[in-house]
Design an enzyme around this catalytic site. Structure first.
Site, short mmCIF file in Angstrom:
data_model
loop_
_atom_site.label_atom_id
_atom_site.label_comp_id
_atom_site.label_asym_id
_atom_site.label_seq_id
_atom_site.Cartn_x
_atom_site.Cartn_y
_atom_site.Cartn_z
N LYS A 152 -7.92 -7.42 -8.46
CA LYS A 152 -6.55 -7.95 -8.58
C LYS A 152 -6.17 -8.81 -7.38
CE LYS A 152 -4.81 -4.80 -12.01
NZ LYS A 152 -6.00 -3.96 -12.26
C1 PLP Z 1 -6.68 -3.91 -13.57
C2 PLP Z 1 -8.11 -3.46 -13.58
C3 PLP Z 1 -8.94 -3.63 -14.71
C4 PLP Z 1 -8.44 -4.19 -16.02
O1 PLP Z 1 -8.07 -5.53 -15.94
P1 PLP Z 1 -7.15 -6.18 -17.09
O2 PLP Z 1 -6.85 -7.55 -16.62
O3 PLP Z 1 -5.93 -5.30 -17.16
O4 PLP Z 1 -7.93 -6.14 -18.35
C5 PLP Z 1 -10.26 -3.23 -14.60
N1 PLP Z 1 -10.75 -2.69 -13.47
C6 PLP Z 1 -9.99 -2.49 -12.38
C7 PLP Z 1 -10.59 -1.87 -11.17
C8 PLP Z 1 -8.64 -2.88 -12.38
O5 PLP Z 1 -7.88 -2.66 -11.28
#
Ligand code: PLP
Length: 463
Positions: free
Chosen positions: A114
């Site tokens: 993120k």
């Molecule tokens: C947020 C997240 C996801 C999922 O991503 P999306 O964009 O919601 O599909 C997968 N793995 C981790 C570690 C995350 O923090």
């Protein structure tokens, strides 16, 4: 000169807005999600783009989407600032592991993918606010990961305060410290007396308090912000170019561990732009609404299970509406009908019609087994989310099309699951190990609208 980029709503009931307004708006005011009116076609520029280092690639890929709001020079400065905080010179390096390649997206400040989006979003917010003289106060509720990446994205930024609520004592000690050890004056951690759902509930109440929302310029950093999707488009190009250079392949395929459909939607946009990607592999854990949809055409709400990949414990995926919009031929009337039907019945059905996304679900046992196998046989430690993507990706291997699996978190963020999988405490990172000794700041408050609003007033002063 690029034509100005314009953004429309999936529901078709707003006038087109600029990139800058799309970023500030987050959710479209008609309840839909914002999308560029046109997705640029970069297929004629691939050889030129393939040679670029990550920050310059990011600038070139994003440029047509920001035209009219940012100049190329402005965008380049924001991008360079955003990825200078990453600990790897390649930003998102590609590593071979057994039958797949892993694209490591976790070299940012909080060791989660993120960061790729939220580092850029923080810089974008600061830039736009400085230009317009506005202020922004971000309020969010987190069960763990998103909170720390959002805080890292805006800490110390001019014109922005951030208030993040987490359920007191109910997030992992590591995740709690990643948030509360940030001592910048514009960062306010609140431990609410209650559950994550209580936090979500108060958040909704405060956003519905329109006079308060307006007076305090409240904003969100949720996963539907277009800038988050846009930042993620870049690494799909990057992965394809790196693997083409290494293997001479024409196209790659990418396995994406999925929750809110944000990350994989970025891959879908990259494909529509002409990135050399043959198909996407959508991987869910037991919360498999999306895997069921791509295999049966039925999108039906189920029950939420708690798993060892908590950031994917989602049933209704907030970014899915963007994909649906393309599936119904960019028809906002049809899209509105489908969303209304889903709101009413919790279920919609579509004809099959997209072979560019295949999907499957992994489970807890497969996740643990995949972590153990990759550690033992390939000397590579997967985090539990990444392991779901690898377990599912292995079911779709194709000798002509190498497979990239997105690594969405560093394994050291999930030490208990790693210990369970490999039988040893092997998941460490110096940044996380150092957290134990850092000072922290956090305020415990009741989970009520009155208490949170009063706290925000005290911190911000009357405006
Ligand atoms: C947020 C997240 C996801 C999922 O991503 P999306 O964009 O919601 O599909 C997968 N793995 C981790 C570690 C995350 O923090």
């Amino acid at each position: 000169m690029q034509p100005d980029a314009q953004y429309i709503s999936t529901r078709g009931q707003i006038d087109p807005v600029s990139f800058q307004d799309a970023v500030l708006m987050g959710l479209a005011t008609d309840g839909g999600l914002l999308l560029p009116r046109e997705i640029p076609d970069l297929s004629g520029q691939l050889p030129r783009l393939a040679a670029l280092p990550y920050p310059e690639l990011a600038t070139q890929v994003m440029l047509p989407f920001v035209a009219g709001s940012l100049t190329e020079a402005e965008l380049r400065v924001l991008v360079e600032r955003s990825y200078a905080t990453f600990r790897h010179p390649e930003v998102t390096p590609l590593v071979a592991a057994g039958p797949v390649h892993i694209l490591e997206l976790f070299h940012g400040p909080t060791l989660a993918f993120k960061d790729v989006a939220l580092q850029l979003l923080g810089n974008l917010f600061e830039h736009v606010l400085a230009k317009t003289g506005q202020k922004l106060n971000i309020l969010g509720a987190t069960s763990g990961d998103t909170g720390s990446a959002a805080i890292a994205g805006v800490r110390g930024r001019q014109g922005i305060h951030i208030f993040i609520m987490h359920p007191n004592g109910k997030v992992s000690p590591l995740q709690e410290r990643q948030m509360t050890s940030v001592l910048d004056a514009n960062v306010h951690n609140i431990a609410i007396e209650g559950t994550f759902d209580d936090g979500q509930h108060v958040l909704k109440e405060i956003f519905n308090d329109l006079p308060f929302k307006q007076e305090y310029a409240l904003g969100a950093v949720n996963s539907v912000n277009w800038a988050r999707v846009l930042a993620q488009v870049v690494y799909y190009f990057h992965a394809a170019f790196r693997l083409q250079a290494e293997t001479g392949c024409a196209k790659i395929q990418v396995s994406v561990p999925t929750g809110n459909f944000g990350d994989i939607f970025a891959g879908y946009v990259a494909m529509r732009m002409g990135a050399p990607i043959a198909r996407l592999i959508l991987a869910t854990n037991e919360n498999d609404i999306l895997a069921r949809f791509f295999n049966t055409g039925v999108y039906a709400r189920g029950q939420v299970f708690a798993t060892s990949s908590p950031s994917m414990d989602i049933q209704v995926a907030s970014n899915f509406e963007r994909y649906l919009y393309y599936r119904v031929g960019q028809d906002p009337v049809r899209l509105r009908e489908l969303m209304a039907e889903f709101a009413r019945t919790g279920r919609i059905v579509l004809e099959p019609g997209d072979t560019t996304i295949v999907a499957d679900a992994g489970n807890q046992a497969q996740t643990l087994a995949t972590i153990a196998t990759y550690y033992r046989d390939h000397g590579y430690l997967l985090d539990p989310h990444t392991a779901v993507g690898v377990a599912v990706g292995e079911r779709f291997l194709d000798p002509a099309t190498p497979t990239v699996c997105l690594a969405t978190a560093h394994p050291a963020k999930f030490p208990a699951t790693i210990q369970e999988a490999v039988g040893q405490d092997v998941a460490h990172h110096p940044i996380l190990d150092a957290l134990a000794d850092l000072p922290t700041r956090c305020t415990v408050l009741p989970a009520t609208k009155t208490a949170i609003e009063q706290f925000m007033r005290d911190k911000l002063g009357s405006l």
